[in-house]
Motif scaffolding. Structure first.
Motif: not given
Length: 174
Positions: A45, A49, A52, A54-55, A57
């Motif tokens: 997970d 993240a 994508s 989300g957490a 780069e």
């Protein structure tokens, strides 16, 4: 301080088998926090993240190397992990819509926000790998036991503030 000082020997995965950045991050994350709640599912997970955006780069250093920068509060300080693949994997980086490829992935995790770690560590990694010979040395370190060779490549000082050379890429004239 040198980049090699941040490298965790047990966070080196080589040879790495992956078809994408997400798959390349999972084994490094498993080593980073093997006792994390959720175990392998947590690593999967978090890798998704990171990939994508989300957490953290993904930043491209050169044709063969990408850096994943993220934040993990349970760490005591900024840490560095590396995966070296035998074959190229798909690597979407810098918000690009076109997938590129890479053979090496650096994982930079910070207990604080990832932007600070990105500003401090991505430019020195770029400086360390500006010479194509160093990238080849890194790729040639095909087993985790070659950590010494990897540490030699990362024997670059990093500074808390940026210099002009960190932002510019030298132009090669023909």
């Amino acid at each position: 301080m040198k980049l090699s000082d941040l490298l965790q020997d047990d966070w080196v995965v080589a040879p790495l088998e992956a078809a994408s950045v997400e798959e390349a991050l999972v084994p490094i994350l498993r080593r980073a926090l093997p006792e994390a709640d959720g175990g392998e599912q947590w690593a999967t997970d978090f890798a998704e993240a990171l990939a994508s955006g989300g957490a953290g780069e993904i930043v491209r250093i050169n044709d063969e190397v990408v850096v994943a920068v993220g934040s993990l509060e349970s760490l005591e300080g900024v840490t560095l992990g590396i995966g070296v693949a035998e074959s190229r994997f798909e690597a979407m980086a810098d918000g690009s819509a076109d997938p590129g490829h890479a053979r090496v992935i650096f994982l930079v995790l910070s207990p604080k926000r990832p932007a600070g770690a990105r500003q401090q560590l991505v430019p020195p990694i770029g400086r360390a790998l500006r010479d194509p010979g160093r990238t080849e040395t890194l790729i040639a370190a095909g087993v985790a036991g070659d950590v010494g060779a990897i540490r030699g490549v990362l024997d670059v000082e990093f500074r808390p503030r940026l210099f002009v050379e960190d932002a510019l890429v030298p132009v090669q004239y023909r």
